[in-house]
Design an enzyme around this catalytic site. Structure first.
Site, PDB file in Angstrom:
ATOM      1  N   GLU A  45       0.839  -1.204   0.000  1.00 58.72           N
ATOM      2  CA  GLU A  45       0.000   0.000   0.000  1.00 58.72           C
ATOM      3  C   GLU A  45       0.871   1.250   0.000  1.00 58.72           C
ATOM      4  O   GLU A  45       1.815   1.367   0.784  1.00 58.72           O
ATOM      5  CB  GLU A  45      -0.900  -0.030   1.238  1.00 58.72           C
ATOM      6  CG  GLU A  45      -1.834   1.145   1.368  1.00 58.72           C
ATOM      7  CD  GLU A  45      -2.745   1.019   2.578  1.00 58.72           C
ATOM      8  OE1 GLU A  45      -3.740   1.770   2.637  1.00 58.72           O
ATOM      9  OE2 GLU A  45      -2.482   0.177   3.462  1.00 58.72           O
ATOM     10  N   LYS A 130      -8.675   3.905  -3.506  1.00 55.48           N
ATOM     11  CA  LYS A 130      -9.321   3.325  -2.331  1.00 55.48           C
ATOM     12  C   LYS A 130     -10.655   4.022  -2.061  1.00 55.48           C
ATOM     13  O   LYS A 130     -10.723   5.255  -1.965  1.00 55.48           O
ATOM     14  CB  LYS A 130      -8.398   3.440  -1.118  1.00 55.48           C
ATOM     15  CG  LYS A 130      -8.862   2.669   0.102  1.00 55.48           C
ATOM     16  CD  LYS A 130      -7.794   2.700   1.191  1.00 55.48           C
ATOM     17  CE  LYS A 130      -8.183   1.830   2.377  1.00 55.48           C
ATOM     18  NZ  LYS A 130      -7.123   1.855   3.418  1.00 55.48           N
ATOM     19  N   CYS A 164      -5.979  -2.617   1.551  1.00 53.40           N
ATOM     20  CA  CYS A 164      -6.097  -2.609   3.007  1.00 53.40           C
ATOM     21  C   CYS A 164      -7.537  -2.891   3.455  1.00 53.40           C
ATOM     22  O   CYS A 164      -8.086  -3.934   3.152  1.00 53.40           O
ATOM     23  CB  CYS A 164      -5.574  -1.270   3.530  1.00 53.40           C
ATOM     24  SG  CYS A 164      -5.318  -1.185   5.315  1.00 53.40           S
TER      25      CYS A 164
END
Length: 354
Positions: A45, A130, A164
């Site tokens: 990430e 994200k 994540c």
């Protein structure tokens, strides 16, 4: 397409908050993994330029300079850093999943937690932002959109990615499962502080990530690559030098792990946690088929007359300009400028087109 695929999970630290040096390090890692036979190489990430762990350590009123720094060091999708990674992927003939903090052409302060999937021909296969920054990440990144909720067909299989905490979102995961995903990449930070050591114990990040990765692979009947960042001494020393009171939080917070899971949710291949390196595994994609006989949640094991899911994959923009004059000769803002293109060719001291 061969059913056997060698994959790599990069368990490495960036050159903290230095996008140019981190890109150079990423290129070196790509060469090492490609020389080891990896066909798909996944980075953690926001590997470029770093994960902003400071958002967990100090109040936002104390972090203005660090937010400014990460905004300045974030990378553009068509900037020199991604251009350099694309050229290296093409030169090596490998597929690359790269986590970035992405800058915006609309704002000097809006940044996204993003992932870019690059094909072995150097083309961008998918660009995902994200959907929702997690917990203290909300102090850093803007919310993304559904444009990147795509599974890419590649010579090594059908590849999807979530970043994540998105791997806890059942609808985002289902959207990828419903596109015949065979390899799922989940990318993670190097650590995830949630409590002070005296406050009753930290969130068990390794166990949680294993549960999430195994659950997705079991439901999707797909292989999983779990690639997490690594905190090296330079990153630790930077944070401790800024405020020595955080040393106990940093040193007693469990480090993240990089590993792999098979379509039944069992771990396979190598695992890395407390040392920097590259983990490898071999996937046999034919093993994604038989488990579909047991539970195919996007096939016979569902009730489409009862459940209905619609996913908006439109790329959201802050403004749309309708110009009267013909602007066909004007380059797009997100194209690589001649200066940036020249800069991108200078990475690692050689002509990347060679």
């Amino acid at each position: 397409m061969s059913s056997l695929v060698k994959v790599a999970a990069v368990h490495a630290a960036p050159v903290f908050l230095d996008r140019t040096a981190t890109t150079e390090k990423a290129i070196s890692i790509l060469r090492e993994a490609a020389n080891a036979g990896a066909e798909l190489i996944a980075f953690p990430e926001t590997y470029i330029p770093a994960f902003p762990v400071w958002a967990a350590l100090w109040a936002p009123i104390d972090n203005h300079d660090l937010f400014t720094l990460i905004a300045e060091q974030s990378v553009a999708l068509h900037g020199p850093e991604i251009a350099a990674i694309r050229r290296e992927a093409r030169a090596l003939g490998v597929i690359v999943s790269m986590g970035i903090s992405e800058s915006s052409t609309a704002s000097v302060g809006a940044i996204w937690n993003s992932n870019v999937l690059i094909g072995s021909d150097g083309e961008i296969l998918n660009h995902h932002r994200k959907l929702v920054p997690t917990f203290y990440e909300k102090l850093i990144w803007a919310a993304g959109d559904g444009a990147g909720l795509k599974v890419s067909s590649t010579p090594v299989g059908r590849i999807g990615n979530l970043i994540c905490g998105e791997n806890t979102n059942p609808l985002a995961r289902y959207a990828l499962i419903a596109q015949a995903e065979q390899i799922h990449i989940s990318s993670w930070p190097p650590m995830w502080p949630t409590r002070r050591p005296s406050g009753g114990g930290n969130f068990n990040n390794v166990a949680a990530n294993r549960i999430r990765a195994s659950a997705h692979s079991f439901e999707a009947k797909a292989y999983g690559i779990v690639t997490a960042g690594y905190m090296d001494s330079a990153m630790r020393d930077f944070l401790v030098a800024r405020d020595p009171s955080v040393v106990e939080v940093i040193d007693r917070t469990q480090r993240a792990a990089s590993f792999f899971v098979d379509p039944t949710g069992e771990t396979v291949g190598e695992m890395l946690q407390d040392q920097e390196g590259i983990a490898y595994a071999e996937f046999d994609l034919t093993r994604c088929i038989e488990p579909k006989q047991f539970h195919d949640v996007v096939g016979y094991y569902n009730r489409f007359d009862i459940f209905d899911l619609t996913v908006n994959r439109k790329r959201l923009k802050p403004v749309t300009f309708l110009d009267i004059a013909d602007s066909s000769s004007v380059p797009e803002l997100d194209e690589v400028s001649p200066q940036d293109d020249a800069l991108s060719r200078s990475y690692n001291g050689r002509n990347l087109d060679a």
